[in-house]
Write a protein that holds these residues in place. Sequence first.
Motif, short mmCIF file in Angstrom:
data_model
loop_
_atom_site.label_atom_id
_atom_site.label_comp_id
_atom_site.label_asym_id
_atom_site.label_seq_id
_atom_site.Cartn_x
_atom_site.Cartn_y
_atom_site.Cartn_z
N GLN A 8 0.79 -1.21 0.10
CA GLN A 8 0.02 0.06 0.03
C GLN A 8 0.77 1.14 0.09
OE1 GLN A 8 -3.08 0.27 -0.51
NE2 GLN A 8 -3.98 -1.77 -0.11
N GLN A 9 1.88 1.31 0.92
CA GLN A 9 3.02 2.43 0.92
C GLN A 9 3.47 2.61 -0.76
OE1 GLN A 9 4.36 4.97 2.67
NE2 GLN A 9 2.36 4.53 3.94
N ILE A 10 3.71 1.74 -1.47
CA ILE A 10 4.32 1.68 -2.66
C ILE A 10 3.56 2.21 -3.80
CG2 ILE A 10 5.41 0.48 -4.61
CD1 ILE A 10 6.93 -0.99 -2.22
N ILE A 11 2.04 1.55 -3.64
CA ILE A 11 0.95 2.12 -4.55
C ILE A 11 0.87 3.20 -4.48
CG2 ILE A 11 -1.41 1.77 -4.90
CD1 ILE A 11 -0.91 -1.32 -4.08
N ALA A 12 0.67 3.83 -3.43
CA ALA A 12 0.35 5.12 -3.14
C ALA A 12 1.36 6.12 -3.09
CB ALA A 12 -0.20 5.47 -1.67
N PHE A 13 2.64 5.77 -3.23
CA PHE A 13 3.97 6.47 -3.41
C PHE A 13 4.02 7.41 -1.93
CE2 PHE A 13 7.14 6.64 -6.69
CZ PHE A 13 8.22 7.50 -6.22
N GLY A 14 3.86 6.40 -0.92
CA GLY A 14 3.69 7.16 0.48
C GLY A 14 5.01 7.47 1.06
N GLU A 15 5.33 8.20 1.90
CA GLU A 15 6.27 8.51 2.56
C GLU A 15 7.28 7.43 3.23
OE1 GLU A 15 5.40 11.47 5.77
OE2 GLU A 15 4.22 12.87 4.20
N GLN A 16 6.88 6.31 3.34
CA GLN A 16 7.51 5.07 3.93
C GLN A 16 7.87 4.19 2.73
OE1 GLN A 16 5.42 3.82 7.31
NE2 GLN A 16 5.69 5.24 8.49
N ARG A 17 7.82 4.57 1.53
CA ARG A 17 8.02 3.42 0.48
C ARG A 17 9.55 3.08 0.52
NH1 ARG A 17 8.07 8.60 -1.34
NH2 ARG A 17 9.92 9.33 -2.40
N ASP A 18 10.39 3.62 1.01
CA ASP A 18 11.78 3.20 0.98
C ASP A 18 11.68 2.15 1.97
OD1 ASP A 18 12.77 4.77 -1.18
OD2 ASP A 18 13.45 6.24 0.34
N ALA A 19 11.05 2.31 3.06
CA ALA A 19 11.03 1.31 4.10
C ALA A 19 10.07 -0.04 3.66
CB ALA A 19 10.46 1.79 5.60
N ALA A 20 9.11 0.43 2.87
CA ALA A 20 8.35 -0.78 2.37
C ALA A 20 9.11 -1.63 1.31
CB ALA A 20 7.10 0.06 1.58
N VAL A 21 9.86 -0.92 0.51
CA VAL A 21 10.75 -1.85 -0.39
C VAL A 21 11.65 -2.56 0.32
CG1 VAL A 21 12.28 -1.68 -2.17
CG2 VAL A 21 10.50 -0.04 -2.28
N MET A 22 12.44 -2.24 1.75
CA MET A 22 13.02 -3.02 2.23
C MET A 22 12.29 -4.06 2.83
SD MET A 22 16.10 -1.79 1.78
CE MET A 22 17.10 -2.21 3.27
N ALA A 23 11.04 -3.97 3.34
CA ALA A 23 10.23 -4.84 4.12
C ALA A 23 9.87 -5.87 3.08
CB ALA A 23 9.09 -4.08 4.55
N LEU A 24 9.51 -5.42 1.93
CA LEU A 24 9.06 -6.55 1.01
C LEU A 24 10.33 -7.49 0.49
CD1 LEU A 24 6.76 -4.60 -1.64
CD2 LEU A 24 6.30 -6.44 -0.13
N ALA A 25 11.50 -6.94 0.57
CA ALA A 25 12.46 -7.76 0.26
C ALA A 25 12.78 -8.94 1.33
CB ALA A 25 13.80 -7.04 0.00
N LYS A 26 12.23 -8.72 2.41
CA LYS A 26 12.38 -9.79 3.49
C LYS A 26 11.35 -10.85 3.24
CE LYS A 26 14.25 -6.49 6.77
NZ LYS A 26 14.05 -5.77 7.84
N PHE A 27 10.07 -10.37 2.60
CA PHE A 27 9.20 -11.50 2.35
C PHE A 27 9.75 -12.55 1.18
CE2 PHE A 27 6.92 -8.02 4.16
CZ PHE A 27 6.39 -8.71 5.38
N GLY A 28 9.28 -13.91 1.55
CA GLY A 28 9.61 -14.70 0.43
C GLY A 28 8.31 -14.86 -0.61
#
Length: 107
Positions: A8-28
Amino acid sequence: MNRQQALQQIIAFGEQRDAAVMALAKFGWDPSFEVISVDSHALIVVLTKYMSGVISADDLELWANFIECRDELDYSEIDGYIYALADPELMGGISLTTIEKMLTLLC
């Protein structure tokens, strides 16, 4: 941040998108993921950020490429727009004029 919050952060180009990308990298890869719709409203929000100078043409292209590559995202409502943004060299480029035309068609 869980997978859905990150997406949702990435879809909305939200303020926490960088953290969101990092979080997604942790999910298999999870075959039981919940599909999230990316609709015209989400697209309008991001295109408006481009028109306001908040994000660049490169940001917009990267965003569209991200939307295209995620199995958890259903962007069928706006697939033509996503294609044009993800492949701007094939579609005449990303400019204020082209994005303004997209917004006119969407609104």
